[in-house]
Design a protein around this motif. Structure first.
Motif, PDB file in Angstrom:
ATOM      1  N   ALA A   1       0.874  -1.174   0.000  1.00  0.00           N
ATOM      2  CA  ALA A   1       0.000   0.000   0.000  1.00  0.00           C
ATOM      3  C   ALA A   1       0.911   1.223   0.000  1.00  0.00           C
ATOM      4  O   ALA A   1       2.003   1.187   0.561  1.00  0.00           O
ATOM      5  N   ILE A   2       0.460   2.271  -0.662  1.00  0.00           N
ATOM      6  CA  ILE A   2       1.302   3.456  -0.811  1.00  0.00           C
ATOM      7  C   ILE A   2       0.532   4.721  -0.430  1.00  0.00           C
ATOM      8  O   ILE A   2      -0.625   4.883  -0.810  1.00  0.00           O
ATOM      9  N   VAL A   3       1.207   5.578   0.333  1.00  0.00           N
ATOM     10  CA  VAL A   3       0.669   6.914   0.596  1.00  0.00           C
ATOM     11  C   VAL A   3       1.658   7.899   0.003  1.00  0.00           C
ATOM     12  O   VAL A   3       2.855   7.776   0.225  1.00  0.00           O
ATOM     13  N   ILE A   4       1.154   8.820  -0.775  1.00  0.00           N
ATOM     14  CA  ILE A   4       2.050   9.795  -1.374  1.00  0.00           C
ATOM     15  C   ILE A   4       1.652  11.205  -0.961  1.00  0.00           C
ATOM     16  O   ILE A   4       0.467  11.514  -0.851  1.00  0.00           O
TER      17      ILE A   4
ATOM     18  N   ARG B   1       1.567   1.127 -16.252  1.00  0.00           N
ATOM     19  CA  ARG B   1       2.354   1.016 -17.482  1.00  0.00           C
ATOM     20  C   ARG B   1       3.352  -0.145 -17.368  1.00  0.00           C
ATOM     21  O   ARG B   1       3.740  -0.765 -18.334  1.00  0.00           O
ATOM     22  N   HIS B   2       3.763  -0.419 -16.135  1.00  0.00           N
ATOM     23  CA  HIS B   2       4.693  -1.524 -15.909  1.00  0.00           C
ATOM     24  C   HIS B   2       3.986  -2.826 -15.550  1.00  0.00           C
ATOM     25  O   HIS B   2       4.586  -3.739 -14.996  1.00  0.00           O
ATOM     26  N   GLY B   3       2.695  -2.881 -15.823  1.00  0.00           N
ATOM     27  CA  GLY B   3       1.958  -4.140 -15.695  1.00  0.00           C
ATOM     28  C   GLY B   3       1.443  -4.477 -14.308  1.00  0.00           C
ATOM     29  O   GLY B   3       0.978  -5.590 -14.075  1.00  0.00           O
ATOM     30  N   MET B   4       1.509  -3.534 -13.374  1.00  0.00           N
ATOM     31  CA  MET B   4       0.992  -3.830 -12.040  1.00  0.00           C
ATOM     32  C   MET B   4      -0.487  -3.442 -11.962  1.00  0.00           C
ATOM     33  O   MET B   4      -0.911  -2.483 -12.600  1.00  0.00           O
ATOM     34  N   TYR B   5      -1.243  -4.199 -11.209  1.00  0.00           N
ATOM     35  CA  TYR B   5      -2.646  -3.856 -10.984  1.00  0.00           C
ATOM     36  C   TYR B   5      -2.724  -2.959  -9.764  1.00  0.00           C
ATOM     37  O   TYR B   5      -2.102  -3.245  -8.743  1.00  0.00           O
ATOM     38  N   THR B   6      -3.480  -1.892  -9.889  1.00  0.00           N
ATOM     39  CA  THR B   6      -3.530  -0.929  -8.787  1.00  0.00           C
ATOM     40  C   THR B   6      -4.967  -0.480  -8.516  1.00  0.00           C
ATOM     41  O   THR B   6      -5.846  -0.611  -9.368  1.00  0.00           O
ATOM     42  N   ARG B   7      -5.164   0.048  -7.339  1.00  0.00           N
ATOM     43  CA  ARG B   7      -6.423   0.712  -7.011  1.00  0.00           C
ATOM     44  C   ARG B   7      -6.080   1.988  -6.258  1.00  0.00           C
ATOM     45  O   ARG B   7      -5.202   1.976  -5.394  1.00  0.00           O
ATOM     46  N   LEU B   8      -6.764   3.052  -6.620  1.00  0.00           N
ATOM     47  CA  LEU B   8      -6.579   4.309  -5.914  1.00  0.00           C
ATOM     48  C   LEU B   8      -7.799   4.533  -5.026  1.00  0.00           C
ATOM     49  O   LEU B   8      -8.932   4.511  -5.497  1.00  0.00           O
ATOM     50  N   MET B   9      -7.549   4.674  -3.738  1.00  0.00           N
ATOM     51  CA  MET B   9      -8.642   4.902  -2.782  1.00  0.00           C
ATOM     52  C   MET B   9      -8.410   6.242  -2.112  1.00  0.00           C
ATOM     53  O   MET B   9      -7.303   6.532  -1.661  1.00  0.00           O
ATOM     54  N   ALA B  10      -9.444   7.037  -2.042  1.00  0.00           N
ATOM     55  CA  ALA B  10      -9.235   8.379  -1.512  1.00  0.00           C
ATOM     56  C   ALA B  10     -10.059   8.659  -0.263  1.00  0.00           C
ATOM     57  O   ALA B  10     -11.135   8.097  -0.065  1.00  0.00           O
TER      58      ALA B  10
ATOM     59  N   PHE C   1      -3.279   5.229  -1.443  1.00  0.00           N
ATOM     60  CA  PHE C   1      -4.228   6.032  -0.671  1.00  0.00           C
ATOM     61  C   PHE C   1      -4.012   7.505  -1.004  1.00  0.00           C
ATOM     62  O   PHE C   1      -2.962   8.070  -0.700  1.00  0.00           O
ATOM     63  N   GLY C   2      -4.999   8.117  -1.634  1.00  0.00           N
ATOM     64  CA  GLY C   2      -4.903   9.535  -1.987  1.00  0.00           C
ATOM     65  C   GLY C   2      -5.776  10.387  -1.086  1.00  0.00           C
ATOM     66  O   GLY C   2      -6.582   9.876  -0.305  1.00  0.00           O
ATOM     67  N   ALA C   3      -5.590  11.693  -1.178  1.00  0.00           N
ATOM     68  CA  ALA C   3      -6.387  12.683  -0.436  1.00  0.00           C
ATOM     69  C   ALA C   3      -6.247  12.580   1.077  1.00  0.00           C
ATOM     70  O   ALA C   3      -7.139  12.998   1.823  1.00  0.00           O
ATOM     71  N   GLY C   4      -5.129  12.023   1.514  1.00  0.00           N
ATOM     72  CA  GLY C   4      -4.861  11.948   2.953  1.00  0.00           C
ATOM     73  C   GLY C   4      -5.956  11.227   3.706  1.00  0.00           C
ATOM     74  O   GLY C   4      -6.611  10.321   3.181  1.00  0.00           O
ATOM     75  N   ILE C   5      -6.174  11.680   4.916  1.00  0.00           N
ATOM     76  CA  ILE C   5      -7.212  11.088   5.754  1.00  0.00           C
ATOM     77  C   ILE C   5      -8.565  11.658   5.331  1.00  0.00           C
ATOM     78  O   ILE C   5      -9.613  11.086   5.594  1.00  0.00           O
ATOM     79  N   GLY C   6      -8.505  12.806   4.683  1.00  0.00           N
ATOM     80  CA  GLY C   6      -9.743  13.474   4.276  1.00  0.00           C
ATOM     81  C   GLY C   6     -10.107  14.599   5.228  1.00  0.00           C
ATOM     82  O   GLY C   6     -11.151  15.230   5.076  1.00  0.00           O
ATOM     83  N   ASN C   7      -9.248  14.847   6.200  1.00  0.00           N
ATOM     84  CA  ASN C   7      -9.495  15.917   7.172  1.00  0.00           C
ATOM     85  C   ASN C   7      -8.360  16.922   7.175  1.00  0.00           C
ATOM     86  O   ASN C   7      -7.196  16.531   7.072  1.00  0.00           O
ATOM     87  N   PRO C   8      -8.697  18.205   7.339  1.00  0.00           N
ATOM     88  CA  PRO C   8      -7.638  19.204   7.453  1.00  0.00           C
ATOM     89  C   PRO C   8      -6.856  19.023   8.759  1.00  0.00           C
ATOM     90  O   PRO C   8      -7.287  18.270   9.639  1.00  0.00           O
ATOM     91  N   TYR C   9      -5.743  19.704   8.886  1.00  0.00           N
ATOM     92  CA  TYR C   9      -4.862  19.664  10.057  1.00  0.00           C
ATOM     93  C   TYR C   9      -4.145  18.331  10.228  1.00  0.00           C
ATOM     94  O   TYR C   9      -3.643  18.027  11.298  1.00  0.00           O
ATOM     95  N   PHE C  10      -4.147  17.523   9.192  1.00  0.00           N
ATOM     96  CA  PHE C  10      -3.347  16.294   9.232  1.00  0.00           C
ATOM     97  C   PHE C  10      -2.336  16.330   8.102  1.00  0.00           C
ATOM     98  O   PHE C  10      -2.360  17.222   7.263  1.00  0.00           O
ATOM     99  N   THR C  11      -1.444  15.371   8.095  1.00  0.00           N
ATOM    100  CA  THR C  11      -0.418  15.305   7.051  1.00  0.00           C
ATOM    101  C   THR C  11      -0.491  13.939   6.386  1.00  0.00           C
ATOM    102  O   THR C  11      -1.208  13.046   6.854  1.00  0.00           O
ATOM    103  N   THR C  12       0.280  13.788   5.345  1.00  0.00           N
ATOM    104  CA  THR C  12       0.308  12.470   4.714  1.00  0.00           C
ATOM    105  C   THR C  12       1.112  11.470   5.552  1.00  0.00           C
ATOM    106  O   THR C  12       0.943  10.274   5.391  1.00  0.00           O
TER     107      THR C  12
END
Ligand code: UDP
Length: 235
Positions: A47-50, A92-101, A129-140
Motif C-alpha cells: 500500500a502506498i501513501v504519497i 504502465r509496468h503491468g501492475m494492478y492498482t487501485r486508488l482509494m481516496a 491512498f490519496g487525499a490523505g485522511i480526508g481531514n484538514p490539520y493532518f499530514t500524509t
C-alpha cells in the motif's frame, strides 16, 4: 520475507526530481515504479501513501491569503494528482492498482473502505491512498500511520532522500552519524523529527515499526522488505 504487508510513504516533493519548475519528473516516476515492481514481484502486499508537497501544502495557504482549512483541502487534492500519476506509471509496468481516496471523487478513485482495501491487497493489487485522511490539520505522514494500522501492515517504510535518521542534519553537518536502530522512546526524547507528532505517536501506541530509508538508492526498497538492514528502524 521479513515483511508481508508494507505501507510505503513517499514524499510529494521527491516527485519533482531535479526539476525546479515541473511538479512531476517522469524519470522519478519511472524509477519508483521499478523499485515498487521489484517488491511486488516478491509477493509482498503493498500500500502506498504519497504526499503533495511538490504541488501544494496547507502551510503555504496563509501567505497566499487562502484560509488554512481551504489550503489543507488543496493539499489533499494535490496528493490525488500525484497518486494518479504514480498509478498510471505502475500500470504502465503491468501492475494492478487501485486508488482509494479519503475524499469522495467517484470519477477518479474509490472511496476508502478498510475491508475493501485489505481485499485488494490480498488479491495482489497495489493500493494507493490519496487525499490523505480526508481531514484538514493532518499530514500524509499521519495518513501513512493511520492507514498502516487500519490495514494491519507490518511496517511503515518512509522513503526519503537520506538513508536514515541522523544525530543531526547530515546535509548541514558532515560529522552527523546515522542510527541503525532506535526505540520510539529514544526518538521522542532526542526530538529526532522522524514524522510529525500525530503520525509518530500513532505508530508508537500501536507498536507499528517505522523504517526511514533512502528511496533514491536503487534496490534499497527490496532489500529492506527482505529484512536487510538499511536506513533506520524505529520500533
Ligand atoms: N493534508 C491534510 N490532511 C491529510 C493529508 C494531507 O490536510 O490527511 C494536506 C496538508 O495541508 C499537507 C498537504 O495536504 O500540507 C500535502 O501533504 P504533505 O505536506 O504531508 O505532503 P509531503 O510533505 O509528504 O509531500
Amino acid at each position: 520475507m521479513k515483511y508481508k504487508r508494507i505501507l510505503l510513504k513517499l514524499s510529494g516533493e521527491a516527485l519533482m526530481g531535479k526539476s525546479k519548475t515541473n511538479s512531476l519528473d517522469p524519470e522519478v516516476l519511472e524509477q519508483y515504479s521499478m523499485e515498487i515492481k521489484a517488491v511486488h514481484e516478491l509477493g509482498v502486499e503493498l500500500a502506498i501513501v504519497i504526499g503533495g508537497g511538490n504541488i501544494f501544502r496547507g502551510g503555504q495557504a496563509e501567505a497566499l491569503g487562502i484560509d488554512r482549512v481551504q489550503g489543507d483541502y488543496m493539499g489533499m487534492l494535490a496528493t490525488v494528482i500525484n497518486a494518479m500519476a504514480l498509478q498510471s506509471a505502475l500500470e504502465r509496468h503491468g501492475m494492478y492498482t487501485r486508488l482509494m481516496a479519503g475524499i469522495k471523487m467517484e470519477q477518479v478513485c474509490e472511496p476508502f473502505i478498510r475491508r475493501r482495501a485489505i481485499r485488494h491487497l490480498e488479491k495482489g493489487r497495489i493500493v494507493i491512498f490519496g487525499a490523505g485522511i480526508g481531514n484538514p490539520y493532518f499530514t500524509t505522514d499521519s495518513t501513512a500511520s493511520l492507514r498502516a494500522i487500519e490495514i494491519q501492515a507490518d511496517v511503515v517504510l518512509k522513503g526519503t532522500r537520506v538513508d536514515g535518521v541522523y544525530t543531526k542534519d547530515p546535509e548541514k553537518f558532515p560529522d552527523a552519524t546515522r542510527y541503525a536502530k532506535l526505540s520510539f522512546q529514544e526518538a521522542y526524547e532526542k526530538n529526532l523529527n522522524i514524522m510529525d507528532m500525530t503520525a509518530f505517536t500513532l505508530c508508537m501506541e500501536n507498536k507499528l515499526p517505522i523504517i526511514v530509508f533512502d528511496m533514491n538508492k536503487s534496490g534499497n526498497l527490496k532489500r529492506i522488505t527482505q529484512g536487510d538492514e538499511a536506513g533506520t528502524l524505529i520500533s
